[in-house]
Design a protein around this motif. Structure first.
Motif, PDB file in Angstrom:
ATOM      1  N   GLN A 256       0.834  -1.207   0.000  1.00  0.00           N
ATOM      2  CA  GLN A 256       0.000   0.000   0.000  1.00  0.00           C
ATOM      3  C   GLN A 256       0.869   1.257   0.000  1.00  0.00           C
ATOM      4  N   MET A 257       1.980   1.217   0.724  1.00  0.00           N
ATOM      5  CA  MET A 257       2.885   2.362   0.746  1.00  0.00           C
ATOM      6  C   MET A 257       3.513   2.586  -0.629  1.00  0.00           C
ATOM      7  N   GLN A 258       3.898   1.496  -1.267  1.00  0.00           N
ATOM      8  CA  GLN A 258       4.466   1.628  -2.611  1.00  0.00           C
ATOM      9  C   GLN A 258       3.423   2.185  -3.588  1.00  0.00           C
ATOM     10  N   LEU A 259       2.186   1.707  -3.445  1.00  0.00           N
ATOM     11  CA  LEU A 259       1.110   2.194  -4.319  1.00  0.00           C
ATOM     12  C   LEU A 259       0.877   3.688  -4.096  1.00  0.00           C
ATOM     13  N   ASP A 260       0.830   4.109  -2.864  1.00  0.00           N
ATOM     14  CA  ASP A 260       0.597   5.517  -2.573  1.00  0.00           C
ATOM     15  C   ASP A 260       1.742   6.393  -3.104  1.00  0.00           C
ATOM     16  N   LYS A 264       1.550   9.293  -6.296  1.00  0.00           N
ATOM     17  CA  LYS A 264       1.980  10.668  -6.142  1.00  0.00           C
ATOM     18  C   LYS A 264       3.053  11.066  -7.169  1.00  0.00           C
ATOM     19  N   THR A 265       3.949  10.167  -7.408  1.00  0.00           N
ATOM     20  CA  THR A 265       5.082  10.504  -8.295  1.00  0.00           C
ATOM     21  C   THR A 265       4.762  10.267  -9.753  1.00  0.00           C
ATOM     22  N   THR A 266       4.221   9.135 -10.057  1.00  0.00           N
ATOM     23  CA  THR A 266       3.927   8.783 -11.463  1.00  0.00           C
ATOM     24  C   THR A 266       2.517   8.242 -11.549  1.00  0.00           C
ATOM     25  N   PRO A 267       1.526   9.095 -11.612  1.00  0.00           N
ATOM     26  CA  PRO A 267       0.135   8.618 -11.631  1.00  0.00           C
ATOM     27  C   PRO A 267      -0.196   7.736 -12.817  1.00  0.00           C
ATOM     28  N   ILE A 272       0.924   0.634 -11.115  1.00  0.00           N
ATOM     29  CA  ILE A 272      -0.175   0.895 -10.162  1.00  0.00           C
ATOM     30  C   ILE A 272      -1.180  -0.247 -10.187  1.00  0.00           C
ATOM     31  N   ALA A 273      -1.472  -0.735 -11.334  1.00  0.00           N
ATOM     32  CA  ALA A 273      -2.419  -1.856 -11.454  1.00  0.00           C
ATOM     33  C   ALA A 273      -1.859  -3.106 -10.794  1.00  0.00           C
ATOM     34  N   VAL A 274      -0.554  -3.258 -10.979  1.00  0.00           N
ATOM     35  CA  VAL A 274       0.075  -4.446 -10.366  1.00  0.00           C
ATOM     36  C   VAL A 274      -0.018  -4.365  -8.844  1.00  0.00           C
ATOM     37  N   TYR A 275       0.282  -3.163  -8.287  1.00  0.00           N
ATOM     38  CA  TYR A 275       0.189  -3.012  -6.843  1.00  0.00           C
ATOM     39  C   TYR A 275      -1.223  -3.245  -6.317  1.00  0.00           C
ATOM     40  N   HIS A 277      -3.489  -5.075  -7.667  1.00  0.00           N
ATOM     41  CA  HIS A 277      -3.781  -6.503  -7.780  1.00  0.00           C
ATOM     42  C   HIS A 277      -3.133  -7.271  -6.606  1.00  0.00           C
ATOM     43  N   GLN A 278      -1.889  -6.911  -6.304  1.00  0.00           N
ATOM     44  CA  GLN A 278      -1.214  -7.572  -5.185  1.00  0.00           C
ATOM     45  C   GLN A 278      -1.960  -7.322  -3.868  1.00  0.00           C
ATOM     46  N   ILE A 279      -2.418  -6.066  -3.693  1.00  0.00           N
ATOM     47  CA  ILE A 279      -3.155  -5.746  -2.457  1.00  0.00           C
ATOM     48  C   ILE A 279      -4.441  -6.554  -2.369  1.00  0.00           C
ATOM     49  N   ALA A 280      -5.135  -6.721  -3.477  1.00  0.00           N
ATOM     50  CA  ALA A 280      -6.375  -7.507  -3.475  1.00  0.00           C
ATOM     51  C   ALA A 280      -6.100  -8.963  -3.092  1.00  0.00           C
ATOM     52  N   ILE A 281      -5.011  -9.476  -3.672  1.00  0.00           N
ATOM     53  CA  ILE A 281      -4.664 -10.888  -3.348  1.00  0.00           C
ATOM     54  C   ILE A 281      -4.307 -11.020  -1.864  1.00  0.00           C
ATOM     55  N   ILE A 282      -3.533 -10.035  -1.405  1.00  0.00           N
ATOM     56  CA  ILE A 282      -3.139 -10.093   0.019  1.00  0.00           C
ATOM     57  C   ILE A 282      -4.366  -9.986   0.921  1.00  0.00           C
TER      58      ILE A 282
END
Length: 390
Positions: A256-260, A264-267, A272-275, A277-282
């Motif tokens: 979540q921190m990496q996604l946030d 902010k840096t590269t919208p 972002i989609a990968v992150y 997806h990983q959060i959903a799986i987690i």
């Protein structure tokens, strides 16, 4: 005319009476002059002497010395002072043994196992000393009174030992009956020890058995719990599940921190989609892990609660059992200290000569009694005459 002198036979001097005749003459005169004395003193004493010396059957006394001691009596003098109750226990059981030897129970044991009735009624016994005799009834109460005259158990004041005396018409029979009484008394002591041990240990043993039974039942409950829930130790099995949940939560936080940061840096970054997806799986894994720990009856937490309850009950029962076992050992030690034993100091002997009846003693007592009654009678008659005269 020759005077013939007639020859005369010499006159014999009067014969002197013999000593026996003189004594008999004096004795007859003495009796004639004192008929009351002869009737109440002289003739009864003569008859009693004839009975003792010619008719009375000799009786033999077998004697044995014994003591009742406890385990405490074997201790040192200092420990005996610290354990003052040992002497009391020994004394009480000493009196109990003596009372038993003189009791109806001992008499009945000797009647059943050792033919005591035949021992007191041999063919050669005189008609007064034997049992049954002409002045007593043929029943158990009369036999018991006769028994107490021939069996004596008492404490010797000089040695403080218990003395058993058995008097019968035969030396071997006296010894046999004395040995039988000691054997029966030893059985009584063993019974006392058994009852005392049961009283001291029985309650403690019952508590230990009850705790063991409850512990066995609890162990069966634990075994049933493990079989039903397919777990051995839920507490240990919960450690990897909790660790896995914590690891997933840490992964979710990091992702979540990496996604946030990426937002902010590269919208427009494709990561972002990968992150996401990983959060959903987690999150799905977290739900599954949480469901394994809590949430329903199949979760680990309810199983762990039930297991902890059974475990606590087992621990408490184990502590109670340890305490009760300690009490049981203390009761056994106390029972061992209070055990008593019959110690034979001298074995029953087979007397070489009869000690009963003691003719001289009996004659002295009988003469004193009859002469005393005679004097009392004379005083009463003299008082009555004086009262009549006045």
């Amino acid at each position: 005319m020759i005077n013939q002198v007639e020859e005369r036979e010499p006159i014999a001097p009067p014969t002197q009476p013999s000593s026996f005749s003189r004594i008999m003459f004096l004795f007859v005169n003495f009796i004639k002059n004192r008929p009351a004395l002869a009737l109440f003193v002289i003739f009864p004493n003569i008859l009693f002497f004839i009975y003792l010396s010619c008719i009375a059957s000799p009786q033999y006394i077998s004697e044995a010395h014994f003591m009742v001691r406890s385990e405490r009596s074997q201790s040192t003098p200092l420990s005996m002072l610290l354990q003052a109750g040992g002497e009391t226990i020994t004394s009480e059981n000493t009196y109990a043994v003596q009372d038993y030897m003189m009791s109806r129970d001992a008499m009945n044991t000797l009647l059943k196992k050792h033919n005591l009735d035949k021992v007191f009624n041999p063919p050669h016994a005189d008609f007064i000393s034997r049992y049954p005799n002409f002045y007593s009834r043929n029943d158990k109460e009369s036999f018991y009174r006769y028994y107490k005259k021939h069996i004596k158990a008492e404490i010797d004041a000089d040695t403080s030992l218990s003395v058993l005396r058995v008097r019968t018409f035969n030396a071997a029979e006296s010894q046999r009956i004395a040995k039988a009484l000691l054997t029966a008394s030893e059985s009584l002591i063993n019974d006392i020890n058994t009852r005392q041990r049961q009283n001291l240990i029985g309650a403690a043993q019952k508590e230990v058995d009850e705790s063991l039974k409850q512990l066995q039942q609890l162990q069966l409950k634990l075994a049933t719990f493990r079989n039903t829930n397919a777990v051995i130790d839920p507490e240990k099995q919960s450690i990897p599940l909790v660790s896995n949940k914590y690891a997933l939560q840490a992964m979710q936080t990091a992702t979540q921190m990496q996604l946030d940061q990426t937002l902010k840096t590269t919208p427009d970054s494709p990561s972002i989609a990968v992150y996401r997806h990983q959060i959903a799986i987690i999150q799905q894994e977290l739900k599954r892990a949480s469901a394994q720990l809590t949430g329903n009856a199949e979760s680990l937490v309810p199983k762990l609660t039930e297991f902890d309850s059974l475990t606590i009950q087992r621990q408490l029962l184990e502590k109670v059992l340890i305490s009760e076992v300690g009490s049981l050992e203390a009761a056994k030690a106390q029972a061992d200290r209070q055990m008593v034993f019959l110690e034979e100091v001298t074995q029953p002997d087979a007397p070489d000569y009869p000690e009963y009846p003691p003719t001289a003693v009996f004659m002295a007592v009988f003469f004193a009694a009859t002469y005393g009654l005679y004097i009392m009678g004379r005083l009463l008659v003299a008082g009555a005459r004086e009262h009549k005269i006045t």
